[in-house]
Scaffold this active site. Structure first.
Site, PDB file in Angstrom:
ATOM      1  N   ARG A 142     -96.426 -21.016  36.728  1.00  0.00           N
ATOM      2  CA  ARG A 142     -95.408 -21.356  36.164  1.00  0.00           C
ATOM      3  C   ARG A 142     -95.017 -19.771  35.148  1.00  0.00           C
ATOM      4  O   ARG A 142     -95.084 -20.236  33.892  1.00  0.00           O
ATOM      5  CB  ARG A 142     -94.991 -22.649  35.876  1.00  0.00           C
TER       6      ARG A 142
ATOM      7  N   GLN B 119     -88.084 -31.564  43.775  1.00  0.00           N
ATOM      8  CA  GLN B 119     -87.901 -30.299  42.700  1.00  0.00           C
ATOM      9  C   GLN B 119     -87.274 -30.556  41.771  1.00  0.00           C
ATOM     10  O   GLN B 119     -87.160 -31.670  41.602  1.00  0.00           O
ATOM     11  CB  GLN B 119     -87.094 -28.842  43.977  1.00  0.00           C
TER      12      GLN B 119
ATOM     13  N   GLY C  34     -93.719 -30.904  44.201  1.00  0.00           N
ATOM     14  CA  GLY C  34     -95.667 -31.552  44.237  1.00  0.00           C
ATOM     15  C   GLY C  34     -95.312 -32.765  43.139  1.00  0.00           C
ATOM     16  O   GLY C  34     -94.604 -31.886  41.917  1.00  0.00           O
ATOM     17  N   HIS C  35     -95.800 -33.512  42.890  1.00  0.00           N
ATOM     18  CA  HIS C  35     -95.814 -34.685  42.252  1.00  0.00           C
ATOM     19  C   HIS C  35     -97.158 -35.209  41.485  1.00  0.00           C
ATOM     20  O   HIS C  35     -97.643 -35.190  42.276  1.00  0.00           O
ATOM     21  CB  HIS C  35     -95.557 -35.975  42.237  1.00  0.00           C
TER      22      HIS C  35
ATOM     23  N   ASP D 147     -90.301 -29.724  38.445  1.00  0.00           N
ATOM     24  CA  ASP D 147     -92.258 -29.691  37.509  1.00  0.00           C
ATOM     25  C   ASP D 147     -91.725 -30.275  36.054  1.00  0.00           C
ATOM     26  O   ASP D 147     -91.891 -30.086  35.111  1.00  0.00           O
ATOM     27  CB  ASP D 147     -92.860 -28.457  37.191  1.00  0.00           C
TER      28      ASP D 147
ATOM     29  N   LYS E 291     -94.111 -38.601  37.297  1.00  0.00           N
ATOM     30  CA  LYS E 291     -93.962 -40.004  36.342  1.00  0.00           C
ATOM     31  C   LYS E 291     -93.240 -41.813  36.034  1.00  0.00           C
ATOM     32  O   LYS E 291     -93.140 -42.498  36.226  1.00  0.00           O
ATOM     33  CB  LYS E 291     -94.925 -39.491  34.953  1.00  0.00           C
TER      34      LYS E 291
ATOM     35  N   LYS F 161     -90.884 -35.760  37.014  1.00  0.00           N
ATOM     36  CA  LYS F 161     -90.751 -36.892  37.206  1.00  0.00           C
ATOM     37  C   LYS F 161     -91.442 -37.657  38.079  1.00  0.00           C
ATOM     38  O   LYS F 161     -91.237 -39.254  38.296  1.00  0.00           O
ATOM     39  CB  LYS F 161     -89.626 -36.170  38.424  1.00  0.00           C
TER      40      LYS F 161
ATOM     41  N   THR G 213     -98.855 -27.051  41.582  1.00  0.00           N
ATOM     42  CA  THR G 213     -99.626 -28.065  42.124  1.00  0.00           C
ATOM     43  C   THR G 213     -99.582 -28.159  43.651  1.00  0.00           C
ATOM     44  O   THR G 213    -101.004 -27.854  45.085  1.00  0.00           O
ATOM     45  CB  THR G 213     -98.721 -29.479  42.329  1.00  0.00           C
TER      46      THR G 213
ATOM     47  N   VAL H  56     -94.285 -38.712  26.401  1.00  0.00           N
ATOM     48  CA  VAL H  56     -95.619 -38.107  24.992  1.00  0.00           C
ATOM     49  C   VAL H  56     -96.816 -38.249  25.799  1.00  0.00           C
ATOM     50  O   VAL H  56     -98.143 -37.829  25.172  1.00  0.00           O
ATOM     51  CB  VAL H  56     -95.815 -38.739  23.771  1.00  0.00           C
TER      52      VAL H  56
HETATM   53  P1  IMP Z   1     -88.847 -23.326  49.243  1.00  0.00           P
HETATM   54  O1  IMP Z   1     -88.521 -24.346  48.914  1.00  0.00           O
HETATM   55  O2  IMP Z   1     -90.343 -23.108  49.631  1.00  0.00           O
HETATM   56  O3  IMP Z   1     -88.040 -22.817  50.565  1.00  0.00           O
HETATM   57  O4  IMP Z   1     -88.950 -22.132  48.123  1.00  0.00           O
HETATM   58  C1  IMP Z   1     -87.317 -21.949  47.206  1.00  0.00           C
HETATM   59  C2  IMP Z   1     -87.642 -21.962  45.552  1.00  0.00           C
HETATM   60  O5  IMP Z   1     -87.845 -22.914  44.976  1.00  0.00           O
HETATM   61  C3  IMP Z   1     -89.006 -21.068  44.404  1.00  0.00           C
HETATM   62  O6  IMP Z   1     -88.511 -20.926  44.158  1.00  0.00           O
HETATM   63  C4  IMP Z   1     -89.968 -22.358  44.639  1.00  0.00           C
HETATM   64  O7  IMP Z   1     -91.114 -21.843  43.648  1.00  0.00           O
HETATM   65  C5  IMP Z   1     -89.579 -23.111  44.420  1.00  0.00           C
HETATM   66  N1  IMP Z   1     -89.746 -24.779  44.063  1.00  0.00           N
HETATM   67  C6  IMP Z   1     -89.691 -25.771  45.519  1.00  0.00           C
HETATM   68  N2  IMP Z   1     -90.318 -26.117  45.186  1.00  0.00           N
HETATM   69  C7  IMP Z   1     -90.601 -26.910  44.329  1.00  0.00           C
HETATM   70  C8  IMP Z   1     -91.198 -27.920  43.945  1.00  0.00           C
HETATM   71  O8  IMP Z   1     -91.582 -28.959  43.769  1.00  0.00           O
HETATM   72  N3  IMP Z   1     -91.007 -27.396  41.906  1.00  0.00           N
HETATM   73  C9  IMP Z   1     -90.933 -26.039  40.944  1.00  0.00           C
HETATM   74  N4  IMP Z   1     -90.292 -25.580  42.664  1.00  0.00           N
HETATM   75  C10 IMP Z   1     -90.337 -25.614  43.653  1.00  0.00           C
END
Ligand code: IMP
Length: 496
Positions: free
Chosen positions: A365, A253, A47-48, A20, A25, A23, A359, A486
């Site tokens: 968060r 991630q 989620g982007h 989050d 963008k 990335k 997302t 920005v």
């Molecule tokens: P999982 O990927 O669903 O197994 O979750 C494992 C951990 O990674 C958890 O803490 C999720 O909240 C975190 N996580 C997975 N995908 C994302 C992402 O795209 N952004 C932020 N955290 C993520």
């Protein structure tokens, strides 16, 4: 903007924190430069958000480059991705209804197939984990990768061979059923009837749990709809490089959630570093010419459980964010503001101001200050090039804090030949939850720039106080800051 990429062929864009960071963008910007964009890790847990003009696109599986809609460019979901075919088809439908053709999208034959039982296993584990919850997204990601290494996995190519698909699925189900039957049948039924599992259409009975025919019927249809996209994408990517094309690797991630380099065990189940991304795209690190590590500054965020040393409001924040949503926060803390000198409330204000809600899951968060020990660790893996993002979020903050080191306050612990002693100062984070949870940040405080950044377009117009902070990051983490962001739009980007 792309001068530093002169003659480079393969560039990776990865997140240096807990996901989050914005990335999407940068991937979207760099698709101007690239001929081929490849996703290599993660799945619909990602989620982007990509903003193009007035349009906002929410992407989970589809590479961010599709928003360019340029017929010359190719977009690839690589072998390392955990692919839920229903999520992909639903996402494509929404994007097409929004006017994007999403042509030239290819899916690797080797991408790992998410099956309904993976969602059950993921959710069961989280339901029953008590204090050991990871806070997963519930998309079945962990169990898919687990099956892959346990040699029980199915791949996207199995969708094209229905008999083989059925055989492999039955084999996996037979291996799993004894364990699944040991769970509380009411909890199993409740999860099986969740909308994410088709509202109960795959549920059979307490004993069988799954109705294999229902799964085969749906997956046969998914196979028919995805058929023309499925191919050997490794070959396509390798040929593209040999033919002088430019390849962009799109991370998912963040480094600190990597199963290999993150805050284990509070991580996702793929290696979201540049190493994992290269392999998941069908390449090796030797093929990668340059890496850009997207890094949020001067706040950062984490969703789900796990240690987060600079979290504003500490345990109070972690507990609140476990259940908070955008709505509940708006009602409970209507007046939280960026001038607050209460850490927890400042975290709430930053979250509301920056829209820091997941997302994929909508979860609040957790918010903290920029953490240089964690960034130094990320840079060791992903390299020194940084894009600092979301700078405008703290425009109204009178004071900015940066964590420059930690004091370790846990019991003495061995780390290889070293002994980490209570009270020891650590400059580089050790990404092990048992150690990190006892690390107390040492902060340096700086005056904020206190003026709006969103309309600034050139480095000369940036406030001096902000540039001093950029220097602190470059010097403190041996980094090279290439871009400042920005705002969410492509043009709200300043190349340094
Ligand atoms: P999982 O990927 O669903 O197994 O979750 C494992 C951990 O990674 C958890 O803490 C999720 O909240 C975190 N996580 C997975 N995908 C994302 C992402 O795209 N952004 C932020 N955290 C993520």
């Amino acid at each position: 903007m792309f001068d530093w990429l002169n003659r480079k062929r393969v560039v990776g864009i990865v997140d240096n924190q807990f996901g989050d960071t914005g990335k999407g963008k940068f991937v979207n910007l760099f698709t101007n430069w690239a001929d081929v964009t490849v996703r290599g890790t993660g799945g619909a847990n990602a989620g982007h958000t990509v903003c193009v003009g007035d349009e906002k696109y929410f992407l989970h599986l589809v590479p961010s480059g599709v928003t360019h809609d340029d017929h010359q460019k190719e977009h690839i979901i690589g072998r390392g991705v955990a692919l839920d075919p229903k999520c992909l088809l639903d996402e494509l439908e929404v994007l097409r209804a929004g006017g994007l053709a999403c042509n030239n999208l290819l899916v690797s034959t080797h991408a790992k197939l998410v099956m309904p039982y993976h969602l059950l296993e993921d959710r069961l584990r989280e339901c029953l984990a008590g204090g050991k919850k990871i806070g997963t997204t519930g998309r079945g990601i962990g169990p898919v990768y687990q099956d892959h290494v346990a040699r029980l996995g199915l791949t996207v190519n199995d969708l094209l061979n229905v008999d083989l698909f059925a055989q492999k699925m039955m084999c996996a189900l037979m291996a799993k059923l004894p364990a699944l039957r040991s769970f509380d049948p009411d909890v199993v039924r409740e999860i099986m009837c969740h909308s994410a599992l088709g509202g109960g259409k795959y549920y059979e009975s307490e004993h069988a749990i799954f109705n294999p025919e229902a799964i085969i019927a749906d997956y046969r249809l998914y196979g028919e709809r995805l058929d023309s996209m499925v191919c050997d994408t490794d070959e396509i990517v390798q040929n593209a490089i040999q033919n002088g094309k430019r390849v962009l690797l799109e991370g998912a991630q963040g480094l600190l959630l990597s199963v290999d380099y993150g805050t284990y065990p509070y991580v996702t189940s793929s290696d979201c570093s540049i190493h994992g991304l290269a392999v998941g795209a069908g390449l090796t690190m030797r093929d990668v010419d340059e890496v850009l590590g997207v890094t949020k500054a001067f706040h950062m965020s984490r969703v789900g459980e796990g240690p987060f040393p600079t979290e504003m409001g500490g345990e109070q924040s972690r507990a609140w964010c476990a259940t908070a949503t955008r709505q509940s926060e708006a009602i409970t803390f209507p007046d939280a503001n960026l001038q607050s000198d209460n850490s927890f409330l400042l975290g709430v204000a930053i979250r509301k101001h920056a829209g820091e809600y997941g997302t994929t899951t909508g979860r609040a968060r957790r918010i903290g200050w920029l953490d240089l020990p964690l960034l130094r660790h990320a840079i060791r893996v992903n390299g020194p090039n940084l894009a600092l993002t979301m700078l405008d979020v703290l425009d109204e903050c009178p004071t900015i804090r940066i964590c420059t080191a930690y004091t370790y306050e846990g019991p003495p612990v061995r780390l290889g030949s070293k002994m980490i002693k209570t009270g020891e100062c650590l400059g580089v984070a050790i990404p092990d939850s048992h150690i990190l949870q006892h690390c107390v940040p040492i902060y340096e405080e700086f005056p904020g720039w206190e003026c709006p950044l969103t309309d600034v377009r050139s480095a000369e117009d940036l406030p001096e106080k902000l540039m001093e902070l950029v220097d602190v990051v470059e010097e403190g983490a041996s980094a090279k800051v290439r871009f400042l962001s920005v705002g969410p739009d492509r043009d709200q980007t300043i190349a340094l």
